[in-house]
Design a protein around this motif. Structure first.
Motif, mmCIF file in Angstrom:
data_model
loop_
_atom_site.group_PDB
_atom_site.id
_atom_site.type_symbol
_atom_site.label_atom_id
_atom_site.label_comp_id
_atom_site.label_asym_id
_atom_site.label_seq_id
_atom_site.Cartn_x
_atom_site.Cartn_y
_atom_site.Cartn_z
ATOM 1 N N LYS A 107 0.758 -1.252 -0.022
ATOM 2 C CA LYS A 107 -0.016 0.250 -0.222
ATOM 3 C C LYS A 107 0.864 1.057 0.056
ATOM 4 N N LYS A 108 0.439 2.229 -0.704
ATOM 5 C CA LYS A 108 1.146 3.449 -0.891
ATOM 6 C C LYS A 108 0.989 4.342 0.392
ATOM 7 N N GLY A 109 2.044 4.973 0.895
ATOM 8 C CA GLY A 109 1.498 5.721 2.096
ATOM 9 C C GLY A 109 2.251 5.396 3.215
ATOM 10 N N LEU A 110 2.712 5.978 4.182
ATOM 11 C CA LEU A 110 3.243 5.389 5.538
ATOM 12 C C LEU A 110 3.042 6.655 6.420
ATOM 13 N N ILE A 111 2.422 6.196 7.568
ATOM 14 C CA ILE A 111 2.198 7.101 8.643
ATOM 15 C C ILE A 111 2.915 6.838 9.713
ATOM 16 N N LYS A 128 11.964 15.328 9.377
ATOM 17 C CA LYS A 128 13.236 15.130 8.710
ATOM 18 C C LYS A 128 13.353 14.479 7.349
ATOM 19 N N HIS A 129 12.142 13.518 7.550
ATOM 20 C CA HIS A 129 12.174 12.693 6.040
ATOM 21 C C HIS A 129 10.842 12.473 5.316
ATOM 22 N N PRO A 130 10.291 13.789 5.104
ATOM 23 C CA PRO A 130 8.867 13.867 4.437
ATOM 24 C C PRO A 130 8.598 13.346 3.210
ATOM 25 N N THR A 131 9.745 12.792 2.765
ATOM 26 C CA THR A 131 9.407 11.973 1.425
ATOM 27 C C THR A 131 9.157 10.475 1.929
ATOM 28 N N VAL A 132 9.866 9.981 2.978
ATOM 29 C CA VAL A 132 9.406 8.742 3.402
ATOM 30 C C VAL A 132 7.972 8.450 4.026
ATOM 31 N N PHE A 133 7.315 9.549 4.507
ATOM 32 C CA PHE A 133 6.212 9.332 5.286
ATOM 33 C C PHE A 133 5.233 10.413 4.637
ATOM 34 N N THR A 134 3.897 10.131 4.623
ATOM 35 C CA THR A 134 2.775 10.710 3.963
ATOM 36 C C THR A 134 1.961 11.667 5.056
ATOM 37 N N LYS A 135 1.980 11.001 6.501
ATOM 38 C CA LYS A 135 1.296 11.359 7.477
ATOM 39 C C LYS A 135 1.966 11.253 8.927
#
Length: 241
Positions: A107-111, A128-135
């Protein structure tokens, strides 16, 4: 509700680490434990039960990770070693836990989510890693561990360096000016939750003000009373995760 236990030796941390996984599908959630707590506490406190409808509906899959706070922020080692150990923990999350999740869940996305010091962990790593997490959802957390507060000490005993600066959101967020990083942060779904009588209220308001100053959308919810207990977190996760 499916429940799975995992344990492996972390080459980054040079120790065994454990994870509890709840659910089979849905957006994955890395759930950070409270101060010096463990991967099983959210289950014991019935917070996972509060999320059961969302987990069983396949909306989210929750990964309860363990803490090494007693080896980092709350250790008796010199302050520079405390932040260095924390950075190893962050590396473990990014280079071991995240790939582990991606193998299990397409599933796309990571909280990132957490309560109390776990809320700090969630917000700090997501910012610090806003491209890794979506929420990210931070509940009852403080975002400057160098600031002495009633009943809460400066966790670095007055010591301050670049590594500490870049791991305290209330320090580094106001100074962000890089357009690329700002665009990434503005795509992140950010929720901060704090009690009106919580010692960390000003800390959260400061972070909210800083995010407003750099035009990063977010939500700040202020609950009545202190709201810094599992019975409140059981209600918060229903609303914000």
């Amino acid at each position: 509700m499916e429940r799975a236990y995992h344990k492996w030796f972390s080459p980054i941390l040079e120790r065994f680490m454990e994870v509890l996984v709840f659910g089979q599908s849905g957006t994955p959630v890395i759930f950070f434990p409270t101060r010096s707590a463990h991967f099983y506490d959210f289950e014991n406190w019935k917070i996972i039960d509060a999320l059961k409808p969302k987990i069983e509906a396949g909306e989210i899959q929750v990964y309860c990770v363990d803490s090494i706070d007693c080896e980092s922020f709350y250790s008796k080692s010199p302050p520079a070693q405390r932040i260095a150990r924390h950075l190893q923990y962050e590396k473990y999350i990014l280079q071991e836990v995240v790939p582990f999740i991606k193998k299990q869940n397409k599933k796309k996305g990571l909280i990132a989510a957490g309560c109390s010091l776990g809320g700090y962990h969630a917000v700090n790593i997501a910012f610090k890693h806003p491209t890794v997490f979506t929420k990210v959802v931070g509940m009852s957390a403080r975002y400057d561990l160098t600031q002495p507060l009633p009943f809460f000490a400066d966790l670095f005993d007055g010591y301050f360096d670049e590594d500490i600066y870049y791991n305290m959101p209330n320090h580094f967020i106001p100074k962000i000016s890089d357009p690329k990083l700002l665009r990434q942060l503005r795509r992140l779904d950010i929720t901060l939750v704090i009690g009106r009588e919580d010692t960390f209220l000003d800390n959260n308001q400061h972070l909210s003000h800083s995010l407003n100053q750099i035009a990063v959308p977010h939500q700040l919810y202020v609950w009545d009373e202190e709201a810094h207990r599992p019975r409140y977190w059981r209600e918060m996760v229903k609303l914000y995760l």
